[in-house]
Design an enzyme around this catalytic site. Sequence first.
Site, PDB file in Angstrom:
ATOM      1  CE  LYS A  11      -3.849  -2.244   2.316  1.00 20.57           C
ATOM      2  NZ  LYS A  11      -4.849  -2.312   3.210  1.00 20.57           N
ATOM      3  CE1 TYR A  51      -9.146  -3.462   0.249  1.00 18.23           C
ATOM      4  CE2 TYR A  51      -8.623  -2.093  -0.358  1.00 18.23           C
ATOM      5  CZ  TYR A  51      -8.256  -2.930   0.138  1.00 18.23           C
ATOM      6  OH  TYR A  51      -7.166  -3.217   0.787  1.00 18.23           O
ATOM      7  CG  ASN A 114      -3.502  -2.286   6.967  1.00 19.66           C
ATOM      8  OD1 ASN A 114      -3.695  -1.329   6.185  1.00 19.66           O
ATOM      9  ND2 ASN A 114      -4.897  -2.960   7.117  1.00 19.66           N
ATOM     10  CG  HIS A 117      -5.159  -6.134  -0.118  1.00 19.45           C
ATOM     11  ND1 HIS A 117      -6.437  -6.689  -0.550  1.00 19.45           N
ATOM     12  CD2 HIS A 117      -5.442  -7.384  -1.294  1.00 19.45           C
ATOM     13  CE1 HIS A 117      -7.061  -7.355  -0.109  1.00 19.45           C
ATOM     14  NE2 HIS A 117      -6.699  -7.812  -1.025  1.00 19.45           N
ATOM     15  CD  GLU A 128      -8.810  -9.327  -3.668  1.00 20.87           C
ATOM     16  OE1 GLU A 128      -7.762  -9.785  -3.099  1.00 20.87           O
ATOM     17  OE2 GLU A 128      -9.910  -8.887  -2.647  1.00 20.87           O
TER      18      GLU A 128
HETATM   19  P1  RTP Z   1      -7.096  -5.284   2.861  1.00 19.55           P
HETATM   20  O1  RTP Z   1      -8.446  -5.882   2.723  1.00 19.55           O
HETATM   21  O2  RTP Z   1      -6.319  -4.530   2.749  1.00 19.55           O
HETATM   22  O3  RTP Z   1      -5.655  -6.518   3.269  1.00 19.55           O
HETATM   23  O4  RTP Z   1      -7.321  -5.359   4.758  1.00 19.55           O
HETATM   24  P2  RTP Z   1      -7.988  -7.232   5.583  1.00 19.55           P
HETATM   25  O5  RTP Z   1      -8.787  -7.891   5.094  1.00 19.55           O
HETATM   26  O6  RTP Z   1      -7.639  -7.230   6.244  1.00 19.55           O
HETATM   27  O7  RTP Z   1      -9.984  -6.182   6.265  1.00 19.55           O
HETATM   28  P3  RTP Z   1     -10.568  -5.256   5.544  1.00 19.55           P
HETATM   29  O8  RTP Z   1     -11.842  -5.758   6.519  1.00 19.55           O
HETATM   30  O9  RTP Z   1     -11.010  -6.539   4.361  1.00 19.55           O
HETATM   31  O10 RTP Z   1     -10.534  -3.806   5.954  1.00 19.55           O
HETATM   32  C1  RTP Z   1     -10.452  -3.190   4.117  1.00 19.55           C
HETATM   33  C2  RTP Z   1      -8.978  -2.469   4.939  1.00 19.55           C
HETATM   34  O11 RTP Z   1      -9.748  -0.854   5.119  1.00 19.55           O
HETATM   35  C3  RTP Z   1      -9.789  -0.804   6.389  1.00 19.55           C
HETATM   36  N1  RTP Z   1     -10.531  -0.739   7.886  1.00 19.55           N
HETATM   37  N2  RTP Z   1     -10.740   0.711   8.301  1.00 19.55           N
HETATM   38  N3  RTP Z   1     -11.798   1.713  10.359  1.00 19.55           N
HETATM   39  C4  RTP Z   1     -11.940   0.605  10.635  1.00 19.55           C
HETATM   40  O12 RTP Z   1     -12.575   0.027  10.813  1.00 19.55           O
HETATM   41  C5  RTP Z   1     -11.551   0.568   8.932  1.00 19.55           C
HETATM   42  N4  RTP Z   1     -12.076  -1.695   9.125  1.00 19.55           N
HETATM   43  C6  RTP Z   1     -11.289  -1.586   7.963  1.00 19.55           C
HETATM   44  C7  RTP Z   1      -8.197  -1.245   6.871  1.00 19.55           C
HETATM   45  O13 RTP Z   1      -7.636  -0.188   6.029  1.00 19.55           O
HETATM   46  C8  RTP Z   1      -8.243  -2.395   5.832  1.00 19.55           C
HETATM   47  O14 RTP Z   1      -7.124  -2.798   5.333  1.00 19.55           O
HETATM   48 MG    MG Z   2      -9.755  -7.534   2.854  1.00 15.33          MG
END
Ligand code: RTP
Ligand code: MG
Length: 142
Positions: A11, A51, A114, A117, A128
């Site tokens: 990222k 997303y 973070n 991804h 994806e």
């Molecule tokens: P990613 O898709 O980026 O790999 O991350 P992830 O699966 O660990 O998390 P996901 O639930 O898919 O969320 C995608 C991205 O959205 C942001 N996020 N912010 N503020 C919040 O509560 C929140 N929750 C998610 C994060 O940057 C996350 O990587």
């Molecule tokens: Mg995710």
Amino acid sequence: MAVERTLSIVKPDAVAKNVVGKIYSRFEEAGLQIVAAKMLRLSDDVAGGFYAEHRERPFFADLVGFMTSGPVVVQVLEGENAIAKNRELMGATNPQEAEAGTIRADFAQSIDANAVHGSDSPASAEREIAYFFAASEICERG
Ligand code: RTP
Ligand code: MG
């Protein structure tokens, strides 16, 4: 265990910190091979489409804003159990909760910025990978 492919993104925060190589080393040391890679600047439409599952969530606008804030490096990782293995290497979404030694614990500062991804299931990996790469851009490594 099956050989899988997964979509990974370094990222904008991690690209800006100049730790692309350090993150690639984590993949390589875990036995994952990079079979496709490119650096690009995402548009609002491309980031939002990527997303799309989060479109109704309160953090969606911030997420798209962050993902378009600078260049990203997108890659396809291949290996045994690649989807779960990459998620393990990444650590929890919130770096404050990520296990020591994971990419997010070591290189990320917040739940928004973070570092990486990774696809979270075989279905999302398939979608994806096709979102960013034509079949002809993915290399057989063997
Ligand atoms: P990613 O898709 O980026 O790999 O991350 P992830 O699966 O660990 O998390 P996901 O639930 O898919 O969320 C995608 C991205 O959205 C942001 N996020 N912010 N503020 C919040 O509560 C929140 N929750 C998610 C994060 O940057 C996350 O990587
Ligand atoms: Mg995710």
